[in-house]
Motif scaffolding. Structure first.
Motif, PDB file in Angstrom:
ATOM      1  N   UNK A 100      -6.344  43.301  55.018  1.00  0.00           N
ATOM      2  CA  UNK A 100      -5.901  42.297  55.977  1.00  0.00           C
ATOM      3  C   UNK A 100      -4.422  42.470  56.296  1.00  0.00           C
ATOM      4  N   UNK A 101      -4.133  42.878  57.516  1.00  0.00           N
ATOM      5  CA  UNK A 101      -2.736  43.040  57.925  1.00  0.00           C
ATOM      6  C   UNK A 101      -1.996  41.711  57.892  1.00  0.00           C
ATOM      7  N   UNK A 102      -2.673  40.659  58.358  1.00  0.00           N
ATOM      8  CA  UNK A 102      -2.025  39.341  58.381  1.00  0.00           C
ATOM      9  C   UNK A 102      -1.631  38.899  56.976  1.00  0.00           C
ATOM     10  N   UNK A 103      -2.474  39.190  55.989  1.00  0.00           N
ATOM     11  CA  UNK A 103      -2.172  38.789  54.615  1.00  0.00           C
ATOM     12  C   UNK A 103      -1.010  39.601  54.046  1.00  0.00           C
ATOM     13  N   UNK A 104      -0.981  40.893  54.336  1.00  0.00           N
ATOM     14  CA  UNK A 104       0.150  41.703  53.883  1.00  0.00           C
ATOM     15  C   UNK A 104       1.456  41.202  54.505  1.00  0.00           C
ATOM     16  N   UNK A 105       1.391  40.829  55.784  1.00  0.00           N
ATOM     17  CA  UNK A 105       2.599  40.328  56.446  1.00  0.00           C
ATOM     18  C   UNK A 105       3.026  38.992  55.850  1.00  0.00           C
ATOM     19  N   UNK A 106       2.077  38.094  55.638  1.00  0.00           N
ATOM     20  CA  UNK A 106       2.390  36.799  55.026  1.00  0.00           C
ATOM     21  C   UNK A 106       2.966  37.004  53.632  1.00  0.00           C
ATOM     22  N   UNK A 107       2.408  37.951  52.895  1.00  0.00           N
ATOM     23  CA  UNK A 107       2.901  38.237  51.549  1.00  0.00           C
ATOM     24  C   UNK A 107       4.367  38.678  51.587  1.00  0.00           C
ATOM     25  N   UNK A 108       4.680  39.565  52.537  1.00  0.00           N
ATOM     26  CA  UNK A 108       6.058  40.017  52.656  1.00  0.00           C
ATOM     27  C   UNK A 108       7.012  38.882  52.982  1.00  0.00           C
ATOM     28  N   UNK A 109       6.602  38.021  53.909  1.00  0.00           N
ATOM     29  CA  UNK A 109       7.461  36.892  54.290  1.00  0.00           C
ATOM     30  C   UNK A 109       7.674  35.943  53.114  1.00  0.00           C
ATOM     31  N   UNK A 110       6.612  35.677  52.357  1.00  0.00           N
ATOM     32  CA  UNK A 110       6.724  34.758  51.218  1.00  0.00           C
ATOM     33  C   UNK A 110       7.639  35.331  50.151  1.00  0.00           C
ATOM     34  N   UNK A 111       7.487  36.615  49.839  1.00  0.00           N
ATOM     35  CA  UNK A 111       8.325  37.231  48.818  1.00  0.00           C
ATOM     36  C   UNK A 111       9.782  37.312  49.270  1.00  0.00           C
ATOM     37  N   UNK A 112       9.996  37.529  50.549  1.00  0.00           N
ATOM     38  CA  UNK A 112      11.368  37.554  51.063  1.00  0.00           C
ATOM     39  C   UNK A 112      12.036  36.198  50.868  1.00  0.00           C
ATOM     40  N   UNK A 113      11.352  35.123  51.235  1.00  0.00           N
ATOM     41  CA  UNK A 113      11.927  33.786  51.075  1.00  0.00           C
ATOM     42  C   UNK A 113      12.160  33.481  49.595  1.00  0.00           C
ATOM     43  N   UNK A 114      11.234  33.924  48.740  1.00  0.00           N
ATOM     44  CA  UNK A 114      11.385  33.684  47.305  1.00  0.00           C
ATOM     45  C   UNK A 114      12.536  34.477  46.708  1.00  0.00           C
ATOM     46  N   UNK A 115      12.983  35.530  47.397  1.00  0.00           N
ATOM     47  CA  UNK A 115      14.082  36.340  46.891  1.00  0.00           C
ATOM     48  C   UNK A 115      13.657  37.624  46.240  1.00  0.00           C
ATOM     49  N   UNK A 116      12.359  37.903  46.184  1.00  0.00           N
ATOM     50  CA  UNK A 116      11.871  39.158  45.631  1.00  0.00           C
ATOM     51  C   UNK A 116      11.899  40.202  46.749  1.00  0.00           C
ATOM     52  N   UNK A 117      13.085  40.766  46.986  1.00  0.00           N
ATOM     53  CA  UNK A 117      13.263  41.647  48.131  1.00  0.00           C
ATOM     54  C   UNK A 117      12.502  42.955  47.955  1.00  0.00           C
ATOM     55  N   UNK A 118      12.488  43.501  46.751  1.00  0.00           N
ATOM     56  CA  UNK A 118      11.737  44.732  46.517  1.00  0.00           C
ATOM     57  C   UNK A 118      10.242  44.496  46.723  1.00  0.00           C
ATOM     58  N   UNK A 119       9.754  43.365  46.248  1.00  0.00           N
ATOM     59  CA  UNK A 119       8.344  43.034  46.457  1.00  0.00           C
ATOM     60  C   UNK A 119       8.027  42.828  47.919  1.00  0.00           C
ATOM     61  N   UNK A 120       8.962  42.223  48.661  1.00  0.00           N
ATOM     62  CA  UNK A 120       8.749  42.028  50.091  1.00  0.00           C
ATOM     63  C   UNK A 120       8.657  43.362  50.810  1.00  0.00           C
ATOM     64  N   UNK A 121       9.507  44.308  50.438  1.00  0.00           N
ATOM     65  CA  UNK A 121       9.445  45.639  51.049  1.00  0.00           C
ATOM     66  C   UNK A 121       8.079  46.275  50.774  1.00  0.00           C
ATOM     67  N   UNK A 122       7.594  46.175  49.541  1.00  0.00           N
ATOM     68  CA  UNK A 122       6.280  46.733  49.209  1.00  0.00           C
ATOM     69  C   UNK A 122       5.187  46.108  50.068  1.00  0.00           C
ATOM     70  N   UNK A 125       5.439  47.257  53.636  1.00  0.00           N
ATOM     71  CA  UNK A 125       4.948  48.633  53.721  1.00  0.00           C
ATOM     72  C   UNK A 125       3.423  48.651  53.714  1.00  0.00           C
ATOM     73  N   UNK A 126       2.826  47.723  52.950  1.00  0.00           N
ATOM     74  CA  UNK A 126       1.370  47.601  52.983  1.00  0.00           C
ATOM     75  C   UNK A 126       0.874  47.228  54.366  1.00  0.00           C
ATOM     76  N   UNK A 127       1.641  46.361  55.057  1.00  0.00           N
ATOM     77  CA  UNK A 127       1.302  46.012  56.443  1.00  0.00           C
ATOM     78  C   UNK A 127       1.400  47.238  57.341  1.00  0.00           C
ATOM     79  N   UNK A 128       2.478  48.005  57.200  1.00  0.00           N
ATOM     80  CA  UNK A 128       2.677  49.171  58.059  1.00  0.00           C
ATOM     81  C   UNK A 128       1.592  50.217  57.857  1.00  0.00           C
ATOM     82  N   UNK A 129       1.114  50.373  56.626  1.00  0.00           N
ATOM     83  CA  UNK A 129       0.056  51.346  56.351  1.00  0.00           C
ATOM     84  C   UNK A 129      -1.214  51.050  57.135  1.00  0.00           C
TER      85      UNK A 129
END
Length: 426
Positions: A100-122, A125-129
């Motif tokens: 699910x692209x939407x879920x990967x994107x939501x995951x990145x946004x949530x991790x970014x807000x939480x401050x897990x920047x490395x996790x957000x990048x991962x 990247x899952x969305x981009x794949x």
């Protein structure tokens, strides 16, 4: 619920980073609802978040609609600064649908807000794949990844330069970036106020890092010609917008212009109009909730609507139209690249499988029929221009396809019944 309360309730730190490496491992809708119940017990939640949670609660776990319900819950949670709930919703979707692209994107946004920047990048990247590299969505996420990597590197440099001399600041390095930045500023203010020349020199590296970041943050924001205050809707979010609502699509035909269906049209939950539509209240109704236009269309962009969808075959033409034609404040949402040409991008119907050109009206009919979430879906005045056009005078010279036979055949094959100028697809 305030931001502080949301973060205190759920907590951030190493658990977020662990989840980043193992998305969707065993998260369920029930896990999301437990987090929501904790939030509701800690303080009042607004109606939109409560409705999203109720939708998840009402669906059986195996219901196909659960994916969209979880994404809606995650989006609502993120908008209210509850990233752990948004992250859980994303992971619950990935448990069901790893791609699910939407879920990967939501995951990145949530991790970014939480401050897990490395996790957000991962996650991004899952969305981009799973995303077409030529799409606007891919370009935006690629740019976001660059920003996150730079911020992550900066924070690591700061922690390294502090070398354990500011444990209170270092403890925030796993949390939201704004909190870390604010704590660093306070720490430097306190240290420099009492520092002698030698200690101040020892802080030069950290001061330089802090000053450079603040300099960039205090620059005036660049004008955003693309968005202009307009939010983007992915196809799943657009589906949620129309789900459960009666929809009518109003053709720019003389069947409508010469009739008296205005009140009937305005009674639908959502009214969809096209390109150079013309309003004559008694005949056409007054409301327009969704305006659908091609990238070449120059009319009605200033009409206030909830959603404006722009269709185009070429991504570069589509992006240029959004940049140059969107009127700030005239719409709340526009579609993202997944809604740029639904028949092609969603349906996979190539020009060999479906003849070109495509009309905006037919493309929208196809999209709503494909989504299949509206209990009532009516086409009003779709006589395929047998009676001529009813549109703005400025559009008089605009030529359209001369042959609508394929579109007509497709529509009539799916018609449940026809009553005068109304073709009911649901």
């Amino acid at each position: 619920m305030t931001k502080t309360l949301g973060r205190r309730l759920f907590g951030f730190g190493s658990s977020g980073r662990s989840a980043a490496r193992n998305p969707g491992g065993a998260t369920t809708a029930a896990d999301c609802l437990r987090l929501y119940d904790d939030a509701a017990a800690a303080g009042p939640v607004d109606a939109e978040l409560a409705e999203a949670a109720a939708a998840v609660r009402q669906l059986p776990a195996a219901d196909p609609g659960m994916t969209d319900a979880l994404l809606a819950l995650g989006g609502a949670a993120l908008a209210r600064d509850l990233p752990p709930l948004a992250l859980a919703a994303a992971d619950a979707v990935l448990t069901r649908r790893k791609g699910s692209r939407a879920a990967w994107h939501l995951r990145g946004r949530a991790l970014e807000v939480a401050g897990d920047l490395a996790g957000a990048v991962e996650a991004f990247e899952g969305y981009l794949e799973r995303t077409d590299a030529a799409s606007a969505g891919a370009a935006e996420v690629t740019a976001r990844i660059a920003v996150l990597r730079e911020a992550h590197s900066w924070r690591q440099d700061v922690v390294g330069a502090l070398d354990g001399t500011a444990p209170g600041v270092g403890a925030l390095a796993a949390g939201p970036l704004p909190a870390f930045e604010a704590a660093l500023g306070r720490h430097l203010d306190d240290r420099l106020a009492a520092a002698g020349p030698e200690e101040a020199a020892g802080l030069a590296r950290v001061v330089g890092l802090h000053a450079e970041r603040r300099r960039h943050q205090l620059l005036p924001p660049l004008a955003d010609p693309l968005q202009g205050g307009t939010g983007r809707l992915r196809i799943g979010e657009f589906r949620n917008l129309v789900a459960g609502r009666s929809v009518c699509l109003v053709a720019n035909s003389q069947t409508v212009g010469g009739g008296a269906l205005g009140a009937d049209i305005d009674a639908y939950d959502l009214v969809v109009r096209f390109t150079s539509f013309r309003i004559d209240p008694a005949a056409t109704g007054e409301r327009t909730d969704i305006h659908v236009t091609g990238h070449r269309g120059a009319l009605n962009w200033d009409r206030r609507v909830t959603t404006r969808l722009v269709f185009s075959d070429r991504p570069e033409d589509w992006r240029q139209a959004l940049r140059t034609r969107l009127v700030p404040g005239a719409q709340r949402f526009t579609g993202d690249d997944s809604l740029r040409r639904p028949l092609r991008t969603v349906g996979g119907l190539t020009p060999e499988r479906w003849p070109a050109p495509l009309t905006c009206g037919f493309e929208m009919v196809w999209l709503l029929d494909f989504l299949d979430v509206s209990p009532r879906l009516d086409l009003i005045g779709f006589d395929f221009f047998a009676t001529g056009h009813h549109r703005l005078a400025e559009a008089a010279r605009i030529a359209g396809p001369s042959d609508y036979s394929s579109e007509k055949a497709w529509v009539m094959e799916r018609a449940q019944h026809v009553t005068g100028p109304v073709i009911a697809l649901r």
